[in-house]
Design a protein around this motif. Structure first.
Motif, PDB file in Angstrom:
ATOM      1  N   SER A 122       0.840  -1.200   0.000  1.00  0.00           N
ATOM      2  CA  SER A 122       0.000   0.000   0.000  1.00  0.00           C
ATOM      3  C   SER A 122       0.871   1.245   0.000  1.00  0.00           C
ATOM      4  O   SER A 122       2.026   1.223   0.438  1.00  0.00           O
ATOM      5  N   GLN A 123       0.301   2.339  -0.484  1.00  0.00           N
ATOM      6  CA  GLN A 123       0.949   3.644  -0.490  1.00  0.00           C
ATOM      7  C   GLN A 123       0.396   4.467   0.671  1.00  0.00           C
ATOM      8  O   GLN A 123      -0.815   4.522   0.874  1.00  0.00           O
ATOM      9  N   VAL A 124       1.287   5.105   1.419  1.00  0.00           N
ATOM     10  CA  VAL A 124       0.904   5.918   2.574  1.00  0.00           C
ATOM     11  C   VAL A 124       1.099   7.388   2.213  1.00  0.00           C
ATOM     12  O   VAL A 124       2.218   7.803   1.856  1.00  0.00           O
ATOM     13  N   PHE A 125       0.025   8.151   2.310  1.00  0.00           N
ATOM     14  CA  PHE A 125       0.079   9.591   2.041  1.00  0.00           C
ATOM     15  C   PHE A 125       0.002  10.335   3.376  1.00  0.00           C
ATOM     16  O   PHE A 125      -0.865  10.039   4.214  1.00  0.00           O
ATOM     17  N   VAL A 126       0.913  11.284   3.577  1.00  0.00           N
ATOM     18  CA  VAL A 126       0.973  12.061   4.814  1.00  0.00           C
ATOM     19  C   VAL A 126       0.819  13.539   4.480  1.00  0.00           C
ATOM     20  O   VAL A 126       1.098  13.980   3.357  1.00  0.00           O
ATOM     21  N   SER A 127       0.364  14.266   5.481  1.00  0.00           N
ATOM     22  CA  SER A 127       0.259  15.720   5.314  1.00  0.00           C
ATOM     23  C   SER A 127       1.649  16.354   5.333  1.00  0.00           C
ATOM     24  O   SER A 127       2.605  15.764   5.837  1.00  0.00           O
ATOM     25  N   ILE A 128       1.732  17.563   4.803  1.00  0.00           N
ATOM     26  CA  ILE A 128       3.017  18.264   4.716  1.00  0.00           C
ATOM     27  C   ILE A 128       3.024  19.391   5.737  1.00  0.00           C
ATOM     28  O   ILE A 128       2.338  20.423   5.549  1.00  0.00           O
ATOM     29  N   PRO A 129       3.758  19.268   6.834  1.00  0.00           N
ATOM     30  CA  PRO A 129       3.833  20.351   7.832  1.00  0.00           C
ATOM     31  C   PRO A 129       4.578  21.567   7.280  1.00  0.00           C
ATOM     32  O   PRO A 129       5.201  21.520   6.213  1.00  0.00           O
ATOM     33  N   ARG A 166      -3.485   3.835   0.109  1.00  0.00           N
ATOM     34  CA  ARG A 166      -3.959   3.294  -1.156  1.00  0.00           C
ATOM     35  C   ARG A 166      -3.239   1.980  -1.442  1.00  0.00           C
ATOM     36  O   ARG A 166      -2.019   1.875  -1.264  1.00  0.00           O
ATOM     37  N   GLU A 167      -3.999   0.998  -1.872  1.00  0.00           N
ATOM     38  CA  GLU A 167      -3.399  -0.268  -2.250  1.00  0.00           C
ATOM     39  C   GLU A 167      -2.749  -0.152  -3.619  1.00  0.00           C
ATOM     40  O   GLU A 167      -3.341   0.402  -4.550  1.00  0.00           O
ATOM     41  N   VAL A 168      -1.544  -0.660  -3.726  1.00  0.00           N
ATOM     42  CA  VAL A 168      -0.817  -0.619  -4.987  1.00  0.00           C
ATOM     43  C   VAL A 168      -1.284  -1.788  -5.847  1.00  0.00           C
ATOM     44  O   VAL A 168      -1.183  -2.952  -5.437  1.00  0.00           O
ATOM     45  N   PRO A 169      -1.819  -1.554  -7.020  1.00  0.00           N
ATOM     46  CA  PRO A 169      -2.275  -2.662  -7.863  1.00  0.00           C
ATOM     47  C   PRO A 169      -1.101  -3.498  -8.350  1.00  0.00           C
ATOM     48  O   PRO A 169       0.010  -2.993  -8.561  1.00  0.00           O
ATOM     49  N   ALA A 170      -1.355  -4.809  -8.507  1.00  0.00           N
ATOM     50  CA  ALA A 170      -0.319  -5.697  -9.033  1.00  0.00           C
ATOM     51  C   ALA A 170      -0.063  -5.380 -10.493  1.00  0.00           C
ATOM     52  O   ALA A 170      -0.989  -5.130 -11.268  1.00  0.00           O
ATOM     53  N   LEU A 171       1.217  -5.389 -10.875  1.00  0.00           N
ATOM     54  CA  LEU A 171       1.615  -5.049 -12.238  1.00  0.00           C
ATOM     55  C   LEU A 171       2.066  -6.291 -12.973  1.00  0.00           C
ATOM     56  O   LEU A 171       2.651  -7.213 -12.390  1.00  0.00           O
ATOM     57  N   GLY A 172       1.796  -6.325 -14.253  1.00  0.00           N
ATOM     58  CA  GLY A 172       2.236  -7.429 -15.084  1.00  0.00           C
ATOM     59  C   GLY A 172       3.642  -7.222 -15.591  1.00  0.00           C
ATOM     60  O   GLY A 172       4.353  -6.293 -15.202  1.00  0.00           O
TER      61      GLY A 172
END
Length: 223
Positions: A3-10, A70-76
């Motif tokens: 998964s992708q982790v998005f954080v706020s920008i201080p 966000r879940e990272v989709p599997a890539l071919g």
């Protein structure tokens, strides 16, 4: 699934990205309200390579908050995201592969062989002989330097006699241990022979017909 982790920008991180960071794309990230955590560390690594100045990300992200995952989709193989059917097919292939390799032992474990009896005896004799030599020399040096240090530093004969006495005592001890080892091996061998004899008797008793009718008196006389 990763998964992708998005954080706020201080404010501190925003100021660093907009004015101090030399990495390409840092100013565009500073204008956003949130950014992926891996992207921030990528910018920090690129800044370190360009300026040789380490970035204290733990201080810049001290007041940051996780805003989205966000879940990272599997890539071919072509780099494109897999469809739901392709993901199910890949999972099925992975399960089939795991069942196929289940219980497979490494080649090193399959090729491992136990030493033969004569090899075990030779190994024991070699180890025991090396141990006796080392103990003999060590005991002589112990007696020699003990007399030289604490008893009679000027008397060479006393030092040699003390060393020889220690070596002789060590030799007696090693011989005693060897006799105990041989007796133990003899006892274990006798126990194995008795167990084998008992097992053979049980096998003979099982093979003997149990339902054989006893012979009559006339048959016994004929015999």
């Amino acid at each position: 699934m990763p998964s992708q982790v998005f954080v706020s920008i201080p404010d501190a991180l925003r100021q660093f990205l907009s004015s101090e960071c030399r990495a390409e794309g840092a100013k565009e990230v500073a204008q956003q309200s949130a950014c992926e955590l891996d992207e921030l560390y990528r910018l920090a690594d690129e800044h370190l390579k360009l300026t040789q100045e380490p970035v204290k990300m733990h201080e810049l992200l001290a007041t940051a908050e996780v805003v989205e995952r966000r879940e990272v989709p599997a890539l071919g193989e072509d780099g494109e995201p897999l469809s739901e059917l392709e993901q199910m097919r890949a999972a099925s292939q992975e399960r089939a592969y795991q069942r196929m390799v289940d219980g497979v032992a490494p080649l090193t474990g399959q090729r491992r062989t136990e030493p033969l009896p004569h090899q075990q005896g030779l190994r024991f004799a070699t180890n025991f002989g090396t141990q006796v030599i080392v103990a003999f020399i060590g005991a002589f040096l112990l007696g020699y330097y003990f007399v030289e240090t604490f008893v009679a530093p000027e008397s060479f004969n006393a030092k040699v006699i003390a060393g020889a006495s220690c070596s002789f005592a060590t030799l007696l001890l090693e011989t005693f241990l060897l006799v105990i080892h041989e007796q133990k091996q003899t006892i274990m061998e006798k126990k194995r022979e008795k167990h084998a004899q008992k097992t053979a008797r049980k096998v003979v008793a099982v093979q003997h017909p149990k339902n054989e009718e006893p012979k009559s008196g006339q048959e016994k006389k004929d015999d």
